[in-house]
Design a protein around this motif. Structure first.
Motif, short mmCIF file in Angstrom:
data_model
loop_
_atom_site.label_atom_id
_atom_site.label_comp_id
_atom_site.label_asym_id
_atom_site.label_seq_id
_atom_site.Cartn_x
_atom_site.Cartn_y
_atom_site.Cartn_z
N ALA A 1 31.39 56.22 -14.66
CA ALA A 1 31.50 57.68 -14.65
C ALA A 1 32.55 58.13 -15.66
N GLN A 2 33.65 57.41 -15.72
CA GLN A 2 34.70 57.73 -16.70
C GLN A 2 34.15 57.58 -18.12
N GLY A 3 33.35 56.56 -18.35
CA GLY A 3 32.74 56.33 -19.66
C GLY A 3 31.77 57.43 -20.04
N ARG A 4 31.03 57.95 -19.05
CA ARG A 4 30.11 59.07 -19.31
C ARG A 4 30.89 60.32 -19.74
N ARG A 5 32.01 60.57 -19.08
CA ARG A 5 32.84 61.72 -19.47
C ARG A 5 33.37 61.54 -20.88
N LEU A 6 33.82 60.33 -21.19
CA LEU A 6 34.32 60.04 -22.53
C LEU A 6 33.21 60.20 -23.56
N LEU A 7 32.02 59.72 -23.25
CA LEU A 7 30.88 59.85 -24.15
C LEU A 7 30.61 61.32 -24.46
N ARG A 8 30.57 62.17 -23.44
CA ARG A 8 30.32 63.59 -23.66
C ARG A 8 31.39 64.21 -24.55
N ALA A 9 32.65 63.90 -24.27
CA ALA A 9 33.76 64.46 -25.05
C ALA A 9 33.71 63.97 -26.50
N GLU A 10 33.49 62.68 -26.69
CA GLU A 10 33.46 62.12 -28.05
C GLU A 10 32.25 62.62 -28.84
N ALA A 11 31.11 62.74 -28.18
CA ALA A 11 29.91 63.25 -28.85
C ALA A 11 30.13 64.69 -29.29
N ARG A 12 30.75 65.48 -28.45
CA ARG A 12 31.05 66.87 -28.80
C ARG A 12 31.96 66.91 -30.03
N GLU A 13 32.99 66.07 -30.05
CA GLU A 13 33.92 66.01 -31.18
C GLU A 13 33.20 65.59 -32.47
N TRP A 14 32.33 64.58 -32.38
CA TRP A 14 31.62 64.13 -33.57
C TRP A 14 30.64 65.18 -34.09
#
Length: 108
Positions: free
Chosen positions: A82-95
């Motif tokens: 779940a933590q990884g999914r949150r990180l994925l969303r945040a990093e994808a938004r940044e990219w």
């Protein structure tokens, strides 16, 4: 085209997280998927892949579990947490923002 050694910091982690968002995979399967998805533009070497997977696992973004492959070999399969999914969303938004900014620079 970009080689894995030319990847910007964080790009590899983002590709790993996105690949695991599709479902559990073992290391070589992750590298194969990235190579397929990028039409061979990114060929992640084991020397880059496994340290990144271990780092993400230590950070709690993915979870590794030893399983047996269809060929009977012992492999470590990774799952996104779940933590990884949150990180994925945040990093994808940044990219996406970075890509938009670069497109604006290149088009000016």
């Amino acid at each position: 085209m970009a080689r894995s050694s030319e990847l910007l910091r964080g790009t590899l982690d983002l590709m790993l997280l996105k690949t695991l968002d599709l479902g559990p995979r073992h290391g070589i399967s992750i590298a194969d998927r990235i190579r397929q998805t990028t039409d061979g533009r990114f060929d992640v070497s084991p020397g880059s892949l496994f340290p990144a997977l271990h780092r993400l696992e230590q950070n709690g973004d993915i979870r590794g579990e030893w399983t047996q492959s269809a060929e009977g070999r012992r492999v470590k399969s990774y799952t996104l947490t779940a933590q990884g999914r949150r990180l994925l969303r945040a990093e994808a938004r940044e990219w996406r923002l970075i890509a938009l900014a670069m497109a604006q620079v290149l088009e000016s």
